[in-house]
Design an enzyme around this catalytic site. Structure first.
Site, PDB file in Angstrom:
ATOM      1  CB  SER A 253      22.082 -93.641 -25.390  1.00  0.00           C
ATOM      2  OG  SER A 253      22.317 -92.029 -25.613  1.00  0.00           O
ATOM      3  CG  ASP A 301      29.503 -82.969 -20.807  1.00  0.00           C
ATOM      4  OD1 ASP A 301      28.578 -82.374 -20.423  1.00  0.00           O
ATOM      5  OD2 ASP A 301      30.033 -83.010 -21.653  1.00  0.00           O
ATOM      6  CB  CYS A 341      24.831 -77.811 -21.592  1.00  0.00           C
ATOM      7  SG  CYS A 341      23.779 -79.273 -21.980  1.00  0.00           S
TER       8      CYS A 341
HETATM    9  N1  SAH Z   1      31.101 -85.431 -22.484  1.00  0.00           N
HETATM   10  C1  SAH Z   1      30.861 -85.069 -24.177  1.00  0.00           C
HETATM   11  C2  SAH Z   1      29.747 -84.330 -24.534  1.00  0.00           C
HETATM   12  C3  SAH Z   1      28.385 -84.990 -24.150  1.00  0.00           C
HETATM   13  S1  SAH Z   1      27.098 -84.508 -25.081  1.00  0.00           S
HETATM   14  C4  SAH Z   1      32.007 -84.465 -24.571  1.00  0.00           C
HETATM   15  O1  SAH Z   1      33.197 -83.849 -23.960  1.00  0.00           O
HETATM   16  O2  SAH Z   1      32.561 -84.389 -25.802  1.00  0.00           O
HETATM   17  C5  SAH Z   1      25.816 -85.676 -24.214  1.00  0.00           C
HETATM   18  C6  SAH Z   1      25.953 -87.106 -24.700  1.00  0.00           C
HETATM   19  O3  SAH Z   1      24.998 -87.737 -23.824  1.00  0.00           O
HETATM   20  C7  SAH Z   1      25.693 -87.488 -26.004  1.00  0.00           C
HETATM   21  O4  SAH Z   1      26.631 -88.128 -26.706  1.00  0.00           O
HETATM   22  C8  SAH Z   1      24.513 -88.138 -26.148  1.00  0.00           C
HETATM   23  O5  SAH Z   1      24.440 -89.164 -27.152  1.00  0.00           O
HETATM   24  C9  SAH Z   1      24.409 -88.857 -24.695  1.00  0.00           C
HETATM   25  N2  SAH Z   1      23.129 -89.317 -24.100  1.00  0.00           N
HETATM   26  C10 SAH Z   1      22.108 -88.689 -24.046  1.00  0.00           C
HETATM   27  N3  SAH Z   1      21.175 -89.270 -23.596  1.00  0.00           N
HETATM   28  C11 SAH Z   1      21.574 -89.996 -23.050  1.00  0.00           C
HETATM   29  C12 SAH Z   1      21.435 -91.361 -22.073  1.00  0.00           C
HETATM   30  N4  SAH Z   1      20.185 -91.201 -21.457  1.00  0.00           N
HETATM   31  N5  SAH Z   1      22.167 -92.308 -21.723  1.00  0.00           N
HETATM   32  C13 SAH Z   1      23.478 -92.384 -22.300  1.00  0.00           C
HETATM   33  N6  SAH Z   1      23.965 -91.210 -22.915  1.00  0.00           N
HETATM   34  C14 SAH Z   1      23.058 -90.296 -23.248  1.00  0.00           C
END
Ligand code: SAH
Length: 398
Positions: A253, A301, A341
């Protein structure tokens, strides 16, 4: 020693600190002798006056004191802080994480005996978070120790996490020492070139806690069509492509995160095999499922769905929903890498949630690996609260 303010615990409330759990909650305190300044050191004693710990006094927080040391002979001063930081760095050396080009978490709060302090290293740039009033109290000592021990190019503060409010502290970020380059900093992790925006990125810029898990997941990536949901800057997708994945779709997002992901993909020569979608994950997963898209490897994730006990039910439902979708998006024989997490969600509970999701979408699946946070995010045996990240590699049976 006489002039150190003293806090006496209520009878029977010394059990956890005697077992070296570092937190003293406000309700456990019977008396405060002296007038401790926020963040300064107090002696914690039992109802009968027995020494238990030296701790940082936090008058605004429910966690009223955080232990620095359980040894009556300790002196909590700049030299103590420096020694703790040096000890934390030594662990990362043992883990072979101190190579010049790489990145790692150098200090992980309670697990390294430094409650409230996080320090991440991206090459020779350090990013720190001072999240407790005790860490704030020793700010200068911390920065001086980091500078002396590591001679970094810059030390940047990203104490812009809302937990600071619970400690009565304002959010803070900015340069503490040296200079940052005017562009994202490049580092290399497991052969993949990565970019971190130290000033603008989420948290300290990168999710280093997933470094080892990206490799574990990439082991199943050869020839695979990969979906990296909640990709941030694409850590999982890039590791998978580096290990031979055919293509990767990233969904997040955050437009900034995807922009960084696109730069990284170019840097690693895999941009042509990547697709970036700026969208809400549950919605997009539903759309992909309904349009008949299927993948060999799906990574979920998400951000923390459960931040407090009150959110447990709704958070668990959220995890179940996305895991149902993740499983439905797999080709037969495909692998789902799914994470939580949320510290409030134990590994056991998470497994139950994923099992529930599999039952609801009527698929037979098996756990092939259990994952947790990388070893530079250690968990003190007496402080299991720090064990927040759990993951499962689940294979859908063909
Ligand atoms: N997998 C990544 C870390 C993910 S952290 C890595 O290995 O580096 C979680 C991510 O989810 C963030 O980038 C945040 O912007 C995104 N996020 C949070 N809510 C969301 C949603 N409803 N839809 C899409 N992305 C989302």
């Amino acid at each position: 020693m006489q002039n150190i303010p003293q806090i006496s615990l209520k009878a029977g409330r010394e059990k956890s600190i005697r077992r070296r759990h570092p937190w003293v909650f406000s309700g456990a305190i019977a008396r405060v002798n002296g007038n401790p300044e926020a963040g300064s050191t107090v002696r914690v004693v039992s109802d009968s006056g027995e020494f238990l710990a030296y701790a940082a006094w936090s008058p605004r927080s429910q966690i009223r004191a955080r232990a620095w040391s359980f040894d009556a002979a300790s002196t909590i001063n700049a030299a103590f802080i420096r020694q703790r930081i040096a000890r934390a760095i030594e662990l990362r050396r043992q883990l072979h994480l101190m190579d010049d080009a790489g990145a790692c978490r150098l200090v992980f709060s309670e697990a390294d005996g430094l409650p409230g302090l996080i320090v991440d290293r991206y090459r020779d740039y350090l990013v720190c978070q001072l999240l407790s009033v005790g860490a704030e109290f020793w700010r200068e000592a911390i920065v001086a120790a980091l500078e002396e021990l590591l001679v970094p190019r810059a030390i940047y503060e990203r104490s812009d996490a809302s937990v600071r409010h619970k400690e009565g502290l304002e959010l803070r970020s900015g340069l503490l020492r040296g200079e940052l380059p005017g562009e994202p900093v490049e580092y290399t992790l497991h052969g993949v070139r990565q970019l971190v925006s130290i000033e603008q990125g989420q948290k300290t810029g990168s999710y280093l806690d997933q470094s080892v898990n990206r490799l574990r997941v990439a082991a199943y990536a050869k020839g695979a069509s990969v979906l990296d949901a909640y990709s941030y800057s694409g850590g999982f997708a890039l590791a998978a492509l580096h290990h031979g994945a055919a293509d990767a779709s990233l969904i997040d997002s955050s437009a900034e995160a995807l922009q960084l992901a696109a730069h990284q993909a170019t840097l690693n020569g895999v941009a042509a095999r990547c697709q970036f979608t700026n969208a809400n994950v549950p919605q997009e997963l539903r759309r992909l499922r309904d349009s008949g898209q299927r993948y060999d490897l799906v990574v979920l994730d998400p951000p923390k769905f459960v931040s407090s006990a009150q959110q447990l039910q709704s958070g668990c439902r959220g995890y179940k929903d996305i895991n149902m979708l993740g499983l439905q998006l797999l080709k037969p024989g495909g692998v789902l890498a799914t994470f939580s997490c949320s510290g409030h969600v134990s590994a056991d509970l998470f497994q139950k949630i994923v099992a529930g999701a599999a039952a609801d979408v009527r698929c037979d699946a098996q756990i092939i690996e259990r994952l947790s946070q990388a070893p530079d995010h250690p968990v003190a045996l007496q402080f299991p609260e720090a064990d927040y990240l759990c993951g499962l590699l689940v294979r859908m049976l063909p």
